[in-house]
Motif scaffolding. Structure first.
Motif, PDB file in Angstrom:
ATOM      1  N   GLU A 142       0.869  -1.182   0.000  1.00  0.00           N
ATOM      2  CA  GLU A 142       0.000   0.000   0.000  1.00  0.00           C
ATOM      3  C   GLU A 142       0.898   1.221   0.000  1.00  0.00           C
ATOM      4  O   GLU A 142       1.719   1.396   0.903  1.00  0.00           O
ATOM      5  N   PHE A 143       0.723   2.044  -1.017  1.00  0.00           N
ATOM      6  CA  PHE A 143       1.543   3.238  -1.192  1.00  0.00           C
ATOM      7  C   PHE A 143       0.635   4.461  -1.234  1.00  0.00           C
ATOM      8  O   PHE A 143      -0.466   4.396  -1.785  1.00  0.00           O
ATOM      9  N   TYR A 144       1.134   5.548  -0.652  1.00  0.00           N
ATOM     10  CA  TYR A 144       0.347   6.778  -0.604  1.00  0.00           C
ATOM     11  C   TYR A 144       1.192   7.967  -1.016  1.00  0.00           C
ATOM     12  O   TYR A 144       2.388   8.031  -0.722  1.00  0.00           O
ATOM     13  N   PHE A 145       0.549   8.903  -1.670  1.00  0.00           N
ATOM     14  CA  PHE A 145       1.113  10.203  -1.992  1.00  0.00           C
ATOM     15  C   PHE A 145       0.208  11.190  -1.286  1.00  0.00           C
ATOM     16  O   PHE A 145      -0.889  11.483  -1.757  1.00  0.00           O
ATOM     17  N   GLY A 146       0.607  11.613  -0.095  1.00  0.00           N
ATOM     18  CA  GLY A 146      -0.310  12.367   0.758  1.00  0.00           C
ATOM     19  C   GLY A 146      -1.412  11.427   1.193  1.00  0.00           C
ATOM     20  O   GLY A 146      -1.149  10.341   1.720  1.00  0.00           O
ATOM     21  N   ASN A 147      -2.657  11.811   0.932  1.00  0.00           N
ATOM     22  CA  ASN A 147      -3.805  10.960   1.273  1.00  0.00           C
ATOM     23  C   ASN A 147      -4.283  10.118   0.102  1.00  0.00           C
ATOM     24  O   ASN A 147      -5.302   9.443   0.210  1.00  0.00           O
TER      25      ASN A 147
END
Length: 184
Positions: A142-147
């Motif tokens: 699971e990867f996030y850029f900000g939200n």
């Protein structure tokens, strides 16, 4: 940049997911917003249908909050996408993505899209969003850029989808995951 054909029909606030493909086709009429029979559009629609999303047009995808684009805004010249083409397209992709303030998911469709997005992320945050590695392994993370959830997947256009059925299956699984995240 948002294609002219989509400008009149798109409300940026209603976009919850962006799927970033690798590179525009040589013939703009074959791109996602190229009109009836466009190869990229037909490929995307087919994948959504295989993911049990009942759509027939790219406009219907927009109505569901899904926007399709390409990381590289210039057709590739040879077999591989040149890093210089990615760098030249990066400001355009960054501007395009900045319009969508309600994003929940970005899907990176292929290695060029992943490389391009990592360059954008590194420019903004100082680090890559997606680590190096094979896509089939990265899909479990699971990867996030900000939200915003960022999902690495496989290229969604071209003849490889007819040959590599396992990649088609993984793309449809990723689309299902994306749709679960963006559904209200």
């Amino acid at each position: 940049m948002i294609p002219q054909s989509a400008v009149k029909t798109i409300d940026p606030a209603s976009v919850y997911a962006v799927m970033i493909n690798e590179v525009v086709p040589k013939d703009p009429r074959q791109d996602f917003y190229g009109g009836s029979g466009a190869a990229y559009a037909e490929s995307a629609i087919s994948l959504f249908r295989q993911a049990d999303v009942d759509v027939s047009t790219v406009s219907e995808l927009l109505d569901r909050g899904v926007y399709l684009t390409n990381a590289v805004k210039y057709p590739k010249i040879g077999y591989a996408v040149e890093t210089s083409a990615i760098e030249r397209s990066l400001p355009l992709l960054e501007e395009e993505l900045s319009r969508f303030q309600n994003l929940r998911v970005i899907m990176l469709m292929g290695d060029t899209a992943k490389k391009s997005f990592n360059m954008l992320a590194k420019k903004q945050t100082g680090k890559n969003c997606i680590p190096s590695g094979a896509t089939y392994k990265l899909r479990a993370g699971e990867f996030y850029f900000g939200n915003v959830r960022v999902i690495p997947s496989y290229i969604m256009t071209g003849g490889n989808l007819l040959i590599e059925k396992s990649k088609t299956q993984m793309i449809t699984e990723d689309i299902k995951k994306m749709m679960e995240i963006i559904l209200p």
